[in-house]
Scaffold this active site. Sequence first.
Site, mmCIF file in Angstrom:
data_model
loop_
_atom_site.group_PDB
_atom_site.id
_atom_site.type_symbol
_atom_site.label_atom_id
_atom_site.label_comp_id
_atom_site.label_asym_id
_atom_site.label_seq_id
_atom_site.Cartn_x
_atom_site.Cartn_y
_atom_site.Cartn_z
ATOM 1 N N SER A 219 18.041 -20.421 -5.916
ATOM 2 C CA SER A 219 16.776 -20.829 -5.287
ATOM 3 C C SER A 219 16.182 -22.032 -5.998
ATOM 4 O O SER A 219 15.911 -21.985 -7.207
ATOM 5 C CB SER A 219 15.774 -19.672 -5.331
ATOM 6 O OG SER A 219 14.517 -20.154 -4.923
ATOM 7 N N HIS B 112 19.181 -22.002 -1.630
ATOM 8 C CA HIS B 112 18.011 -21.341 -1.045
ATOM 9 C C HIS B 112 16.777 -22.232 -1.214
ATOM 10 O O HIS B 112 16.496 -22.714 -2.316
ATOM 11 C CB HIS B 112 17.825 -19.997 -1.762
ATOM 12 C CG HIS B 112 16.832 -19.080 -1.147
ATOM 13 N ND1 HIS B 112 17.106 -18.323 -0.023
ATOM 14 C CD2 HIS B 112 15.564 -18.759 -1.497
ATOM 15 C CE1 HIS B 112 16.053 -17.582 0.281
ATOM 16 N NE2 HIS B 112 15.095 -17.837 -0.597
ATOM 17 N N ASP C 186 12.789 -22.331 -0.549
ATOM 18 C CA ASP C 186 11.622 -21.484 -0.270
ATOM 19 C C ASP C 186 10.428 -22.304 0.198
ATOM 20 O O ASP C 186 9.800 -23.010 -0.596
ATOM 21 C CB ASP C 186 11.217 -20.736 -1.550
ATOM 22 C CG ASP C 186 12.157 -19.599 -1.884
ATOM 23 O OD1 ASP C 186 12.376 -18.731 -1.020
ATOM 24 O OD2 ASP C 186 12.666 -19.569 -3.020
ATOM 25 N N MET D 10 6.684 -22.347 1.322
ATOM 26 C CA MET D 10 5.471 -21.521 1.234
ATOM 27 C C MET D 10 4.277 -22.355 1.656
ATOM 28 O O MET D 10 4.184 -23.536 1.298
ATOM 29 C CB MET D 10 5.253 -21.039 -0.203
ATOM 30 C CG MET D 10 6.419 -20.264 -0.770
ATOM 31 S SD MET D 10 5.994 -19.579 -2.382
ATOM 32 C CE MET D 10 7.592 -18.983 -2.922
ATOM 33 N N HIS E 283 14.086 -20.322 3.677
ATOM 34 C CA HIS E 283 13.310 -19.082 3.729
ATOM 35 C C HIS E 283 11.854 -19.473 3.951
ATOM 36 O O HIS E 283 11.204 -19.976 3.034
ATOM 37 C CB HIS E 283 13.509 -18.324 2.402
ATOM 38 C CG HIS E 283 12.692 -17.091 2.261
ATOM 39 N ND1 HIS E 283 12.498 -16.474 1.038
ATOM 40 C CD2 HIS E 283 12.023 -16.329 3.173
ATOM 41 C CE1 HIS E 283 11.750 -15.402 1.209
ATOM 42 N NE2 HIS E 283 11.429 -15.300 2.489
ATOM 43 N N MET F 18 13.457 -8.582 1.096
ATOM 44 C CA MET F 18 12.748 -9.067 -0.094
ATOM 45 C C MET F 18 12.749 -7.965 -1.141
ATOM 46 O O MET F 18 12.295 -6.845 -0.873
ATOM 47 C CB MET F 18 11.290 -9.436 0.236
ATOM 48 C CG MET F 18 11.081 -10.739 1.008
ATOM 49 S SD MET F 18 11.733 -12.221 0.216
ATOM 50 C CE MET F 18 10.909 -12.226 -1.379
ATOM 51 N N ASP G 224 16.630 -10.990 -2.064
ATOM 52 C CA ASP G 224 15.910 -12.123 -2.645
ATOM 53 C C ASP G 224 14.777 -11.625 -3.532
ATOM 54 O O ASP G 224 13.840 -10.992 -3.048
ATOM 55 C CB ASP G 224 15.352 -12.990 -1.509
ATOM 56 C CG ASP G 224 14.632 -14.232 -2.006
ATOM 57 O OD1 ASP G 224 14.682 -14.522 -3.218
ATOM 58 O OD2 ASP G 224 14.015 -14.920 -1.163
HETATM 59 C C1 DX5 Z 1 10.080 -15.549 -3.883
HETATM 60 C C2 DX5 Z 1 11.203 -16.366 -3.322
HETATM 61 C C3 DX5 Z 1 12.481 -16.261 -4.053
HETATM 62 C C4 DX5 Z 1 12.438 -16.731 -5.490
HETATM 63 C C5 DX5 Z 1 13.325 -15.837 -6.284
HETATM 64 O O1 DX5 Z 1 9.064 -15.449 -2.946
HETATM 65 O O2 DX5 Z 1 11.461 -16.001 -1.973
HETATM 66 O O3 DX5 Z 1 13.529 -16.935 -3.365
HETATM 67 O O4 DX5 Z 1 12.874 -18.051 -5.670
HETATM 68 O O5 DX5 Z 1 13.194 -16.137 -7.620
HETATM 69 P P1 DX5 Z 1 13.792 -15.185 -8.740
HETATM 70 O O6 DX5 Z 1 15.274 -15.101 -8.508
HETATM 71 O O7 DX5 Z 1 13.434 -15.860 -10.015
HETATM 72 O O8 DX5 Z 1 13.143 -13.829 -8.572
HETATM 73 ZN ZN ZN Z 2 13.257 -16.877 -1.031
#
Ligand code: DX5
Ligand code: ZN
Length: 224
Positions: free
Chosen positions: A10, A33, A35, A37, A66, A138, A176
């Site tokens: 990620s 990946h 992310d 947000m 994501h 998740m 994830d």
């Molecule tokens: C959290 C994200 C994840 C995050 C995971 O909301 O969706 O993809 O990057 O990070 P780690 O592997 O450090 O938990």
């Molecule tokens: Zn994610």
Amino acid sequence: MPRRPLIAPSLLSADFARLGEEAQRVADADWLHFDVMDAHFVPNLTFGLPVMQAVQAVSPVPLDCHLMIEAPERWAPGYAEAGARNVTVHAEACTGDPRALARDLRAAGSLAGLALKPGTDLDPYLDVLRGFDTLLVMTVEPGFGGQSFIAGTLPKVRRARELTDTGHLTLLVEVDGGINAETIEQAAEAGADVFVAGSAVYGADDPARAIAALRATATAAQPG
Ligand code: DX5
Ligand code: ZN
């Protein structure tokens, strides 16, 4: 039939000032990946479509987007059109029928993914999931990297695996959050196919070695 685990580092845990180089550092991963947000669906803000397009242009591996955003119907198809391999939206954020959105994503050339927060049950979405290619379970509350894995989410992974193995659904099961050298074993045993790892890969001295180790552990732990 053995499944090949897919490892998806990620970018959330990468150096945001050097995203192109950070994508190159994980060239031996399966997916990258990404992310997204929006500071509304989750209490954090990252990057959006223009940054995705810039990363996509230089990434050696396909992008796994994501979307932790409200109004995914409005924004998700743009990521598929930009060339993402997989685009995942949150079930909790969809206002319309998620199946219509899945059709739009597939028509734009990507796989269609549905994500469930730790507290969201799988059963209400079984019908909807017939229209999807990936299910993202998740394993932490979405919003931040570096959190601890919630083992209580594994029954959802097991159930999705069972439904896929028996032909009721055709899904890649993705986990994830909090995936590292230890927790990946439990997630693989439960039947996950795709493993997102942020801090466990980008926090390692040698990301390539971390990816190889995660892949080896997942391969050894996968059932049957
Ligand atoms: C959290 C994200 C994840 C995050 C995971 O909301 O969706 O993809 O990057 O990070 P780690 O592997 O450090 O938990
Ligand atoms: Zn994610």
